[in-house]
Scaffold this motif. Sequence first.
Motif, PDB file in Angstrom:
ATOM      1  N   ASN A  83       0.855  -1.188   0.000  1.00 26.12           N
ATOM      2  CA  ASN A  83       0.000   0.000   0.000  1.00 26.12           C
ATOM      3  C   ASN A  83       0.895   1.243   0.000  1.00 26.12           C
ATOM      4  N   PHE A  85       0.475   4.054   1.052  1.00 29.73           N
ATOM      5  CA  PHE A  85       0.440   4.743   2.347  1.00 29.73           C
ATOM      6  C   PHE A  85       1.572   4.214   3.227  1.00 29.73           C
ATOM      7  N   ARG A  86       1.733   2.893   3.265  1.00 31.40           N
ATOM      8  CA  ARG A  86       2.746   2.267   4.132  1.00 31.40           C
ATOM      9  C   ARG A  86       4.166   2.566   3.608  1.00 31.40           C
ATOM     10  N   PHE A 179      -9.599  11.501  11.939  1.00 30.46           N
ATOM     11  CA  PHE A 179     -10.278  10.591  11.008  1.00 30.46           C
ATOM     12  C   PHE A 179     -11.783  10.871  10.924  1.00 30.46           C
ATOM     13  N   VAL A 211      -9.294   3.986  12.972  1.00 25.46           N
ATOM     14  CA  VAL A 211      -9.402   4.679  11.671  1.00 25.46           C
ATOM     15  C   VAL A 211     -10.717   4.292  10.992  1.00 25.46           C
ATOM     16  N   ARG A 215     -13.662   7.059  10.540  1.00 28.64           N
ATOM     17  CA  ARG A 215     -14.004   7.488   9.173  1.00 28.64           C
ATOM     18  C   ARG A 215     -15.473   7.156   8.858  1.00 28.64           C
ATOM     19  N   ASN A 266     -10.295   3.778   2.007  1.00 28.99           N
ATOM     20  CA  ASN A 266      -8.917   4.079   1.587  1.00 28.99           C
ATOM     21  C   ASN A 266      -8.778   3.907   0.079  1.00 28.99           C
ATOM     22  N   ASP A 293      -6.927   8.841   1.384  1.00 35.85           N
ATOM     23  CA  ASP A 293      -5.486   8.611   1.472  1.00 35.85           C
ATOM     24  C   ASP A 293      -4.702   9.665   0.705  1.00 35.85           C
TER      25      ASP A 293
HETATM   26  C1  GZL Z   1      -4.489   5.828   8.201  1.00 35.25           C
HETATM   27  C2  GZL Z   1      -3.990   4.403   8.043  1.00 35.25           C
HETATM   28  C3  GZL Z   1      -4.809   3.664   7.025  1.00 35.25           C
HETATM   29  C4  GZL Z   1      -4.699   4.214   5.617  1.00 35.25           C
HETATM   30  C5  GZL Z   1      -4.860   2.960   4.829  1.00 35.25           C
HETATM   31  O1  GZL Z   1      -3.708   6.502   9.162  1.00 35.25           O
HETATM   32  O2  GZL Z   1      -4.050   3.709   9.279  1.00 35.25           O
HETATM   33  O3  GZL Z   1      -4.345   2.322   6.991  1.00 35.25           O
HETATM   34  O4  GZL Z   1      -5.684   5.174   5.330  1.00 35.25           O
HETATM   35  C6  GZL Z   1      -4.021   1.989   5.637  1.00 35.25           C
HETATM   36  O5  GZL Z   1      -4.427   3.058   3.503  1.00 35.25           O
HETATM   37  O6  GZL Z   1      -4.342   0.674   5.363  1.00 35.25           O
END
Ligand code: GZL
Length: 358
Positions: A83, A85-86, A179, A211, A215, A266, A293
Amino acid sequence: MSLLAHRSGRAAALLAAALLASGCAKAEPTAATPGSSGSQARQQVATPSGPAGAGCTIQRYGTAAFDLKTAVVGFSQSEKEANPFRIAETQSIKDEAARLGIANLKTTNAQSQFSKQISDVQQLIAQGAQLLVIAPLNSDGWEPVLQQAAARKVPIITIDRKINARHCSDYLTFIGSDFVEQGRRAADQMIKALGGRGKVAILLGAPGNNVTTERTQGFKEQIAAKAPDIEITFEQTGEFAREKGQQVTEQLIQSNPDIDGIYAENDEMALGAVTALKGAGKKPGDVKIVSIDGTRGAVQGIVDGWLYAVVESNPRFGALAFETAQKFLDGEAVPEKVVIADREYDAANAADSLGQAY
Ligand code: GZL
């Protein structure tokens, strides 16, 4: 109250200045603006000031001060780095450690398995970590680690997701987005996309963390308050994963062929949904997708017409995490929660903002 820095640095600065004047927030320079790997343009983030003495000091925590540069610092990442994000989150920690000359950063990745994350952190403690920065997979189940860290007075900074534990006893601070506000902002975009009426599906994030809960809460509250003619007719977890988001959307199209909008918690799930819609012969814009994201693929999806809007969840915690750690080591009080600023992308700015996506 945590002040939310808004959609652009300027709005954030103005807002932060207004609240500073009212004395209800303390602005802090924070993470580099997304996409500013070279320049250190800073985004204003307002840190809740709270009542006097609410912050956590090194004296209260009971830790002996140490030099970050020579310390063993452990970073525990939660999900596998498929991902973006990671990937961006881990890179931000590594880049800032390198920039500060922190020579002994040990990083682990739990590959999205909570039991592995617990053993990862236990191993970091055994290896002599003097500071832990943790991106928790889940909000609960941290007791074994918290006891071990407390026994050695190792401060824990949580980033990205919260853990259900005691501030200034189990952990030093939580640094992350608001969130609930992200959910509200996504709802505002969905209301705009649908003209205030229609049927909406929610691709829920993974269960067991704040999260997903927040959300969902923010989105539903805003829809209920602002758009009574929007009906949420489907919700199912896509576990924050692209493949699962595609599978769930394939089911959705079968069971709810009249769906007008999809709120994906996400971008990975949103992009999976796009693949499913394409497979069903849909065209860009047939179903309005709003996501969270701010990955490059999702912002490109806005440019291509498949997504309507994306609310950023800023993963670049490196600067803020180490700034906060240094303030703590210098004897300053650290608040329970530090809110990081999140951008927003739509058709008006997506093409020009691709460089800021991650
Ligand atoms: C947000 C995070 C979430 C992202 C996703 O801080 O924890 O986890 O929004 C991820 O993409 O899986």
